[in-house]
Design a protein around this motif. Structure first.
Motif, PDB file in Angstrom:
ATOM      1  N   ASN A 197     -10.902  34.815 -22.557  1.00  0.00           N
ATOM      2  CA  ASN A 197     -10.887  34.026 -23.793  1.00  0.00           C
ATOM      3  C   ASN A 197      -9.497  34.072 -24.404  1.00  0.00           C
ATOM      4  O   ASN A 197      -8.788  35.073 -24.287  1.00  0.00           O
ATOM      5  N   THR A 199      -6.829  33.175 -27.756  1.00  0.00           N
ATOM      6  CA  THR A 199      -6.522  32.758 -29.129  1.00  0.00           C
ATOM      7  C   THR A 199      -5.027  32.480 -29.208  1.00  0.00           C
ATOM      8  O   THR A 199      -4.217  33.300 -28.759  1.00  0.00           O
ATOM      9  N   ASP A 201      -2.079  31.436 -31.969  1.00  0.00           N
ATOM     10  CA  ASP A 201      -1.807  31.301 -33.400  1.00  0.00           C
ATOM     11  C   ASP A 201      -0.294  31.223 -33.558  1.00  0.00           C
ATOM     12  O   ASP A 201       0.392  32.247 -33.483  1.00  0.00           O
ATOM     13  N   SER A 256     -13.656  33.751 -36.698  1.00  0.00           N
ATOM     14  CA  SER A 256     -13.177  33.568 -38.061  1.00  0.00           C
ATOM     15  C   SER A 256     -14.305  33.062 -38.942  1.00  0.00           C
ATOM     16  O   SER A 256     -14.961  32.093 -38.617  1.00  0.00           O
ATOM     17  N   SER A 263     -15.919  24.745 -35.689  1.00  0.00           N
ATOM     18  CA  SER A 263     -16.097  25.067 -34.280  1.00  0.00           C
ATOM     19  C   SER A 263     -16.884  23.959 -33.613  1.00  0.00           C
ATOM     20  O   SER A 263     -17.671  23.261 -34.256  1.00  0.00           O
ATOM     21  N   ARG A 277      -4.180  27.665 -35.573  1.00  0.00           N
ATOM     22  CA  ARG A 277      -4.853  28.772 -34.875  1.00  0.00           C
ATOM     23  C   ARG A 277      -6.033  28.211 -34.083  1.00  0.00           C
ATOM     24  O   ARG A 277      -6.882  27.522 -34.648  1.00  0.00           O
ATOM     25  N   ALA A 279      -9.045  29.296 -31.239  1.00  0.00           N
ATOM     26  CA  ALA A 279      -9.700  30.354 -30.458  1.00  0.00           C
ATOM     27  C   ALA A 279     -10.640  29.694 -29.461  1.00  0.00           C
ATOM     28  O   ALA A 279     -11.580  28.989 -29.838  1.00  0.00           O
ATOM     29  N   THR A 281     -13.304  30.002 -26.307  1.00  0.00           N
ATOM     30  CA  THR A 281     -14.270  30.864 -25.602  1.00  0.00           C
ATOM     31  C   THR A 281     -14.757  30.118 -24.370  1.00  0.00           C
ATOM     32  O   THR A 281     -15.248  28.985 -24.483  1.00  0.00           O
ATOM     33  N   GLU A 307     -12.785  27.270 -31.862  1.00  0.00           N
ATOM     34  CA  GLU A 307     -12.697  27.405 -33.315  1.00  0.00           C
ATOM     35  C   GLU A 307     -11.283  27.021 -33.712  1.00  0.00           C
ATOM     36  O   GLU A 307     -10.320  27.561 -33.148  1.00  0.00           O
ATOM     37  N   SER A 308     -11.169  26.110 -34.670  1.00  0.00           N
ATOM     38  CA  SER A 308      -9.837  25.663 -35.086  1.00  0.00           C
ATOM     39  C   SER A 308      -9.930  25.043 -36.471  1.00  0.00           C
ATOM     40  O   SER A 308     -11.007  24.620 -36.890  1.00  0.00           O
TER      41      SER A 308
END
Ligand SMILES: Cc1cc2nc3c(=O)[nH]c(=O)nc-3n(C[C@H](O)[C@H](O)[C@H](O)COP(=O)(O)OP(=O)(O)OC[C@H]3O[C@@H](n4cnc5c(N)ncnc54)[C@H](O)[C@@H]3O)c2cc1C
Length: 362
Positions: A197, A199, A201, A256, A263, A277, A279, A281, A307-308
């Motif tokens: 996974n 992330t 940023d 987050s 998401s 940012r 993330a 998965t 997720e953003s």
């Protein structure tokens, strides 16, 4: 609003029969507040016992938290595919799905569920599984959070606890967006044994993952990703780590919970400029080998969950029920997709007066 501590199924039954509007609470990590319209928050933390039978089926009280679940299963050489946060409730996680580092191999947490005990809106206590109350059992696996009854106990088919290679990298990357592009192509199609996974940023890139393979085959697979990303990734690998330890070591790798984050699932790489940012998965693998209508969890054809802060035009429109978002125009459709109509029919049977209710419930 009253916080009511339950220590037995009888306590739950009494609370439901009181007729006051209640919201069950497992680990209490729901991203949105579903308690504001309730009279009572039913704290189930007193129902936390865990027992594992000889056939590997674990009976787990609805108040157990993931850290406790991993720890107690580890003591008998067993494990469950589940999430990372040690204080997350097994209840909320399972009832919305349950994505984790061995899920591409062993499926969602809810895919390991073989039965549950539930207190219904009329105060009756039912056992549900593939044969008893099968529609309720179906609905609990992906749409069960707070809307069909109060689950007091779960029964899971556990796995033998695997030894794993822990994967991590955290560095200021010269080309974070190229890494994100490479990840989208590679990680969802990686062998089921490996989950990676990402992330991103700003310039910072963080990769966390786990592999069921030993060190060298894991290293060889990661070299494929590195080559695609066109950069040296400073992977740190630890071999022969039990799954429960890998999980504990990633306790801080949390989603987050801020209102600014959205998401969505994606079944294809992002289009448009990547920014902010993000993330990612990895999905795919065993998650997608279950038919969309086999359980209430409808997201069986996705490549990844993102997720953003920004929405991307080519998203699937499908949203993970465990990452609820009150800004969605049509939450129930986003969470449950093609399964929504059947869920509404099940709701009509088990809770026609909407005793269990919240904004965006089915
Ligand atoms: C730190 C952190 C890490 C996370 N990591 C992951 C991850 O790795 N993978 C993943 O998939 N998700 C992850 N999540 C998301 C997590 O799955 C959801 O937040 C989940 O809803 C939390 O469940 P809970 O029991 O802690 O929360 P709660 O707020 O107690 O419950 C969530 C929902 O379920 C209902 N509910 C709770 N107990 C019951 C019950 N017994 N019967 C019926 N309904 C019930 C509640 O009413 C509420 O609607 C993470 C969240 C956090 C905060």
């Amino acid at each position: 609003m009253e916080l009511l501590h339950c220590r037995s199924v009888a306590d739950v039954v009494a609370a439901v029969k009181s007729g006051r509007r209640l919201v069950p609470r497992g680990g209490g990590h729901c991203f949105v507040d579903r308690t504001s319209a309730a009279d009572v928050v039913l704290d189930l933390s007193g129902l936390h016992t865990i027992a594992v039978a000889h056939d590997g089926v674990a009976t787990i009280g609805a108040g157990a938290l993931l850290g406790q679940v991993y720890g107690e299963l580890h003591n008998v050489g067993r494990a469950l595919p589940a999430g990372c946060g040690p204080t997350v409730g097994i209840a909320g996680l399972t009832l919305g799905g349950g994505i984790g580092l061995v899920g591409r191999k062993y499926g969602l947490t809810c895919d390991r569920l073989v039965g549950a005990q539930v207190v219904l809106a009329d105060g009756s206590v039912v056992e549900c599984d593939a044969d008893r109350e099968p529609d309720l059992f179906w609905a609990l696996r992906g749409a069960g959070g707070g809307q069909f009854g109060v689950v007091t106990e779960f029964r899971f088919k556990t796995i033998a606890e695997p030894m794993m290679t822990r994967i991590a990298a955290d560095w200021a990357a010269p080309n974070p967006m190229e890494i994100a592009q490479a990840w989208q192509v590679w990680a969802p199609d990686a062998p089921d044994d490996l989950t990676l996974n990402l992330t991103v940023d700003g310039a910072q890139a963080v990769l966390i993952g786990a592999s069921l393979l030993p060190l060298e085959p894991t290293r060889a697979l990661l070299a494929e990703f590195t080559s695609l990303a066109g950069t040296a990734v400073p992977f740190v690998l630890h071999a022969d780590v039990p799954l429960s330890e890998v999980k504990a070591s990633f306790a801080d790798a949390t989603p987050s919970e801020t209102a600014e984050m959205h998401s969505e699932f994606f079944d294809q790489p992002l289009t448009g400029e990547l920014a902010g940012r993000m993330a990612f998965t990895a999905m795919g693998g065993a998650y997608n080998r279950v038919a969309t209508d086999a359980t209430a969890f409808a997201h069986r054809n996705e490549r990844f969950l993102l997720e953003s802060p920004a929405a991307y035009a080519n998203g699937s429109g499908h949203v993970y029920p465990n990452f609820p978002d009150l800004t969605l125009a049509d939450g129930p459709t986003a969470y449950h997709g093609v399964n929504l109509a059947r869920l509404r029919a099940v709701k009509q049977v088990y809770d026609p007066d909407r005793f269990f209710d919240f904004p965006q419930a089915v």
